[in-house]
Design an enzyme around this catalytic site. Sequence first.
Site, PDB file in Angstrom:
ATOM      1  N   LYS A 150      32.592 109.107  -9.193  1.00  0.00           N
ATOM      2  CA  LYS A 150      31.502 108.675 -10.057  1.00  0.00           C
ATOM      3  C   LYS A 150      31.922 107.455 -10.899  1.00  0.00           C
ATOM      4  O   LYS A 150      33.107 107.187 -11.059  1.00  0.00           O
ATOM      5  CB  LYS A 150      31.054 109.839 -10.958  1.00  0.00           C
ATOM      6  CG  LYS A 150      30.496 111.048 -10.177  1.00  0.00           C
ATOM      7  CD  LYS A 150      29.361 110.659  -9.281  1.00  0.00           C
ATOM      8  CE  LYS A 150      28.496 111.774  -8.717  1.00  0.00           C
ATOM      9  NZ  LYS A 150      29.073 112.930  -8.110  1.00  0.00           N
TER      10      LYS A 150
HETATM   11  C1  LIG Z   1      28.389 114.427  -7.894  1.00  0.00           C
HETATM   12  C2  LIG Z   1      27.061 115.044  -8.024  1.00  0.00           C
HETATM   13  C3  LIG Z   1      26.867 116.323  -8.594  1.00  0.00           C
HETATM   14  C4  LIG Z   1      27.981 117.261  -8.878  1.00  0.00           C
HETATM   15  O1  LIG Z   1      28.987 116.772  -9.654  1.00  0.00           O
HETATM   16  P1  LIG Z   1      30.478 117.383  -9.542  1.00  0.00           P
HETATM   17  O2  LIG Z   1      31.119 116.846 -10.775  1.00  0.00           O
HETATM   18  O3  LIG Z   1      31.093 116.828  -8.294  1.00  0.00           O
HETATM   19  O4  LIG Z   1      30.366 118.840  -9.538  1.00  0.00           O
HETATM   20  C5  LIG Z   1      25.576 116.756  -8.814  1.00  0.00           C
HETATM   21  N1  LIG Z   1      24.514 116.020  -8.451  1.00  0.00           N
HETATM   22  C6  LIG Z   1      24.659 114.807  -7.876  1.00  0.00           C
HETATM   23  C7  LIG Z   1      23.439 114.027  -7.527  1.00  0.00           C
HETATM   24  C8  LIG Z   1      25.929 114.292  -7.618  1.00  0.00           C
HETATM   25  O5  LIG Z   1      26.052 113.113  -7.021  1.00  0.00           O
END
Ligand SMILES: *Cc1c(COP(=O)(O)O)cnc(C)c1O
Length: 397
Positions: free
Chosen positions: A186
């Site tokens: 992210k």
């Molecule tokens: C990455 C992501 C999540 C989950 O996040 P994590 O930190 O990996 O658990 C939820 N929704 C979307 C759209 C994502 O891209």
Amino acid sequence: MPGFEWLGQEEKDAVAQVMDTGVLFRYEFAEKRGDSWRVKQFEEAFARYTGARHALAVTSGSAALKVALAALGVGPGDEVITQGFTFVATWETILDIGAVPVFCEIDYSLCMDPADLKARITPRTRCIIPVHMLGAQARIEEIMAVADEHGIPVLEDTAQSAGCTLNGRHLGTFGRVGTFSFDPVKTLTTGEGGMLITDDPELWQNASEYHDHGHDHRPVGRGNEGRRFMGFNFRMMELQGAIGLAQLAKLPRMVQVQREIKARLREALAELPGVSFRHLPDPEGDSATFLSWFMPDAEQAGRLAELLAAEGAAPVPWGVNTWHTYHNWEHLHQAATVIRSGWPFKRPDGELRYGPEDLPRSKELLERCLSWQIMLGWEGEKLEQMLQGIKRALAKW
Ligand SMILES: *Cc1c(COP(=O)(O)O)cnc(C)c1O
């Protein structure tokens, strides 16, 4: 979405400072830690940055979704509408809390189609989760209008769009609650981590208690705190809070660099006959982690992807992506679960069934959709190389 590219001395120093205190827990140890309350400071800084009143840091973006749904009181017997283009975590969370995911089509915004959302609302709908996919805005104002008409709370899954705004306002602040992920890919990363933001003090209080085994966090010492209800453990640790503060300070610059690179790539691609770009409700506020476009059909998208890949500029072909696209979630279609009873698909009141062809419009759009994920490392010479490669690929079209 590459915060990991800019992990540097600032994050190292921040981690070292926490290690020097010897306190890794976000609560307690007041004397030992001095003024080092990194998770709390990260929450305050994130709330300030987004313009939300309250923020709660948690262990992941998935945890943020789970805590938000719990704080909204969502559970068995409830339906939650989300879109068929998202990361699997969105619907996993809905099933995990015992509710039923109802999938909605996307449109040229690559996010929830407000008209289709309207058609899927039932008396059981208890929450709507639009997902701001690939760094940019869902049509959140139209979605809010539909939700408000029915009095249904909106949870914005903003996991992929930290730093993105719509008309100057940060995503995640339009609905009752917004959630973010700081996982390794992210834009802002803490390795693992997530955040929930809201203007609603009661919802924040519920979330804060739920994410820490129900602790009410009155200042009476941890052993003496009360519990209004049961919870679980989704607590962020101080090391992550420290990294988060360092990364948050870099976020505006990351977005700026991504925007500059994206503009150049878009310009290069715009010459291609038949190309149409993703609809952005507010191009100015785009966090620019991705450049996404549609070809007239799946065959042309496939052919273009091959030409670009051969020139070192491979795009993501969403039609075959198994992480984010409804029609490729085979475990969902097979109702596959490790639980012996078949939960959460098999339930006392019946069985949930999801067919791969249930969202034909999303499938058709995604099969002719391509994206580049913009990397910060593409600044400078690398970008010029990419632009040359794109030019060569387009010359063969
Ligand atoms: C990455 C992501 C999540 C989950 O996040 P994590 O930190 O990996 O658990 C939820 N929704 C979307 C759209 C994502 O891209």
